[in-house]
Design a protein around this motif. Structure first.
Motif, PDB file in Angstrom:
ATOM      1  N   TYR A  76      56.419 -14.445  30.414  1.00 61.66           N
ATOM      2  CA  TYR A  76      57.696 -14.196  29.751  1.00 61.66           C
ATOM      3  C   TYR A  76      57.447 -13.638  28.356  1.00 61.66           C
ATOM      4  O   TYR A  76      56.582 -14.128  27.628  1.00 61.66           O
TER       5      TYR A  76
ATOM      6  N   ILE B 240      54.341 -15.009  36.519  1.00 63.81           N
ATOM      7  CA  ILE B 240      55.233 -14.381  35.538  1.00 63.81           C
ATOM      8  C   ILE B 240      54.767 -14.726  34.132  1.00 63.81           C
ATOM      9  O   ILE B 240      54.472 -15.889  33.838  1.00 63.81           O
TER      10      ILE B 240
ATOM     11  N   LEU C 263      57.962 -10.257  32.226  1.00 62.82           N
ATOM     12  CA  LEU C 263      59.414 -10.333  32.127  1.00 62.82           C
ATOM     13  C   LEU C 263      59.804 -10.265  30.645  1.00 62.82           C
ATOM     14  O   LEU C 263      59.645 -11.232  29.908  1.00 62.82           O
TER      15      LEU C 263
ATOM     16  N   ALA D 293      64.532 -14.197  39.769  1.00 60.90           N
ATOM     17  CA  ALA D 293      63.215 -13.569  39.639  1.00 60.90           C
ATOM     18  C   ALA D 293      62.114 -14.586  39.909  1.00 60.90           C
ATOM     19  O   ALA D 293      61.086 -14.259  40.521  1.00 60.90           O
TER      20      ALA D 293
ATOM     21  N   ILE E 187      54.096 -10.355  37.188  1.00 58.28           N
ATOM     22  CA  ILE E 187      55.298  -9.753  36.608  1.00 58.28           C
ATOM     23  C   ILE E 187      55.342 -10.093  35.129  1.00 58.28           C
ATOM     24  O   ILE E 187      55.209 -11.266  34.748  1.00 58.28           O
TER      25      ILE E 187
ATOM     26  N   TYR F 128      61.691  -6.112  34.094  1.00 54.66           N
ATOM     27  CA  TYR F 128      60.554  -6.632  34.845  1.00 54.66           C
ATOM     28  C   TYR F 128      59.539  -5.510  35.081  1.00 54.66           C
ATOM     29  O   TYR F 128      59.917  -4.422  35.505  1.00 54.66           O
TER      30      TYR F 128
END
Length: 199
Positions: free
Chosen positions: A35, A33, A6, A22, A4, A174
């Motif tokens: 960021y 993830i 983000l 999340a 993901i 996302y």
């Protein structure tokens, strides 16, 4: 392994309301993830959005009601008119980027600490001491607030360009590795369902 991206703004009330949900979804599906903090006002200008101060009164009034409702629903403290908003989101974003590069702490917790500082604690996240406190709370070296500023600035700008190219227009946003896109903290359940193969 699912992944993901983000995209978020450290100034976003909706990023605050996302909490760590999340991250919980990602852990549930063994997903990673990355960021990508960005300049939300610049993103609005690039993608047809309008800065909150320039919105029609009907939108302003609805946003005020909805933020308070969502915070209550989630059991989160919330100040609709924080003392230091808007402020300069760049310093906290640069520190976040430095923390992601350094590792060793909890990035989800850091995102929540920074956004909570704005929307629940009336703190100015443009101030070095506030950013240092958030870094420490999330398990990072507080000195990261003063390191990698050039790289942070470059990454911050690059995140904005990537966001525009990939169809991002709000925060939090996302995107899965299969280009499934979800805008807003109220779409985390849908993200969960897609990662589970139910949608």
């Amino acid at each position: 392994m699912a992944h993901i991206d983000l995209f978020f703004s450290t100034l976003s009330p909706y990023a605050y309301l996302a909490g760590n949900r999340a991250e919980e979804v990602a852990a549930k599906h063994n997903a990673t993830i990355t960021y990508k903090p960005l300049d939300i006002m610049a993103l609005f200008a690039r993608t047809g959005g309008t800065a909150p101060k320039d919105r029609h009164v009907s939108r302003v009034e609805y946003r005020a009601q909805e933020l308070v409702r969502q915070a209550a629903k989630l059991g989160l403290a919330f100040n609709l008119k924080p003392a230091h908003w808007p402020t300069n989101g760049a310093p906290s974003s640069y520190a976040f980027i430095a923390a992601q590069n350094a590792g060793g702490g909890d990035l989800g917790k850091l995102m929540f600490a920074i956004t909570r500082a704005v929307w629940a604690e009336n703190k100015d996240i443009a101030e070095d001491g506030v950013v240092r406190s958030c870094l420490s709370e999330a398990g990072f070296d507080p000195a990261l607030a003063d390191s990698g500023l050039l790289e942070g600035a470059e990454t911050y700008a690059a995140n904005l360009e990537e966001a525009v190219e990939r169809g991002v227009f709000g925060s939090p946003f996302y995107i899965t590795d299969r280009d499934q896109r979800f805008w807003g903290q109220d779409r985390i359940d849908d993200l969960d369902a897609v990662l589970a193969g139910k949608m």
